[in-house]
Design an enzyme around this catalytic site. Structure first.
Site, PDB file in Angstrom:
ATOM      1  NE  ARG A   1      55.101 -20.362  28.478  1.00  0.00           N
ATOM      2  CZ  ARG A   1      56.148 -20.764  28.128  1.00  0.00           C
ATOM      3  NH1 ARG A   1      57.549 -19.881  28.122  1.00  0.00           N
ATOM      4  NH2 ARG A   1      56.288 -21.407  27.100  1.00  0.00           N
TER       5      ARG A   1
ATOM      6  CD  GLU B   1      54.631 -13.165  26.619  1.00  0.00           C
ATOM      7  OE1 GLU B   1      54.615 -13.651  25.101  1.00  0.00           O
ATOM      8  OE2 GLU B   1      55.007 -13.407  27.668  1.00  0.00           O
TER       9      GLU B   1
ATOM     10  CG  HIS C   1      57.781 -15.041  24.935  1.00  0.00           C
ATOM     11  ND1 HIS C   1      57.203 -15.130  25.557  1.00  0.00           N
ATOM     12  CD2 HIS C   1      59.054 -16.499  25.603  1.00  0.00           C
ATOM     13  CE1 HIS C   1      57.456 -16.926  25.848  1.00  0.00           C
ATOM     14  NE2 HIS C   1      58.207 -16.660  25.580  1.00  0.00           N
TER      15      HIS C   1
END
Length: 319
Positions: free
Chosen positions: A237, A266, A285
């Site tokens: 993360r 993000e 991601h």
């Protein structure tokens, strides 16, 4: 009478039909400013909630008095307020293990593409900069027979170790909350302190879950401990890393490069300095993002949902 459940993320038709066989379904392919008010209204008498990324906290749960179970289509669950869920007797589940191999593939891709500068060199070829024989300034560094340090030797970390050990003859160091004797036996992994791992590793791979204890686990001091030739990989993360400290380490040559699949914010902002660095590989991601794995994750979450609503303990209950 069927239980009412809300799906708030797009899922495969087969997953939707699987849930509809036993539940009354309210389906949102995504939540936005138009659909969120409708979602909140439907939440008032919903018993199940399935999706990923939605912040499930006391404020939301106060609007869902009948809720029995919330299911993440993800291995992470930092969007869940577990204390608030426990106070209300609401079950929470995630989808571990089913995505391990796919995320491990992504991590190995980051290691290879960063070390060998593949995205950068691809761009150079496509923009006409390859005019003659390969110049020395385009060289990368080897991956095979190097030292890989894994911070977080869970299921994904173990699968990365397997690929690195058997595929690239890498020496494996790891730091974890507890010893992983299986990884030590199978992959020759060596347990060590975080400081020792940072000092000795050629590649540092961060794979810890995001918890209050792991926020900024890797910061200024940790980057200073790494080799100048080290490559840092983060697929956990974004908030597990002090991003400003990482940017400084990359800009000043404290470390050689970084391969990143996660960021503090993000989607990442266009003015983030990381996006203009040739020694950084940036991915949106994509860790588990293959059709096959995302389907398995959604079906696993659906199984958790239905099992819990039927009064049984879901396979992936978060404790």
């Amino acid at each position: 009478m069927k239980s009412k459940v809300i799906i708030y993320k797009k899922v495969d038709k087969k997953v939707l039909e699987f849930i509809e066989d036993t539940c009354d379904v309210i389906y949102f392919e995504k939540l936005d400013s138009d659909t969120y008010p409708i979602f909140l209204e439907e939440l008032k008498d919903a018993e199940g909630l399935i999706g990923s990324g939605l912040k499930v906290d006391a404020e939301l749960l106060d609007q869902a008095p009948l809720l029995k179970i919330v299911c993440n289509i993800a291995v992470g669950y930092d969007n869940f307020d577990l204390s608030a869920l426990a106070e209300r007797g609401i079950m929470a589940t995630n989808t571990p293990e089913v995505l391990n191999d796919t995320v491990a593939d992504t991590i190995m891709g980051l290691i290879l593409s960063t070390a060998r500068r593949m995205p950068e060199l691809d761009h150079r070829v496509k923009t006409g900069q390859w005019k003659s024989g390969l110049e020395e300034k385009w060289y990368g560094v080897d991956v095979h027979h190097k030292v890989l340090g894994i911070i977080g030797m869970g299921g994904i970390g173990s699968d990365v170790a397997k690929r690195a050990h058997f595929g690239f003859d890498m020496e494996i160091l790891y730091h974890n909350r507890s010893r992983n004797e299986a990884a030590e036996e199978k992959y020759g992994a060596t347990y060590c302190s975080l400081e020792e791992l940072l000092r000795k590793s050629d590649f540092v791979c961060l794979m810890t879950p995001l918890t209050p204890k792991t926020v900024h686990l890797i910061g200024k001091r940790e980057f200073e401990l790494m080799k100048e030739s080290a490559i840092f990989i983060n697929a956990s993360r974004g908030k597990t890393v002090d991003e400003e400290a990482m940017i400084h380490a990359l800009q000043t040559g404290q470390i050689y490069g970084a391969g990143l699949d996660v960021f503090v914010q993000e989607p990442v902002k266009e003015d983030n300095p990381l996006l203009s660095m040739n020694n950084v590989v940036t991915l949106p991601h994509i860790g588990s993002a293959t059709y096959e794995t995302r389907f398995k994750m959604a079906m696993t979450a659906a199984t958790n949902l239905i099992t819990g609503l039927q009064g049984n303990i879901p396979p992936n209950l978060i404790k």
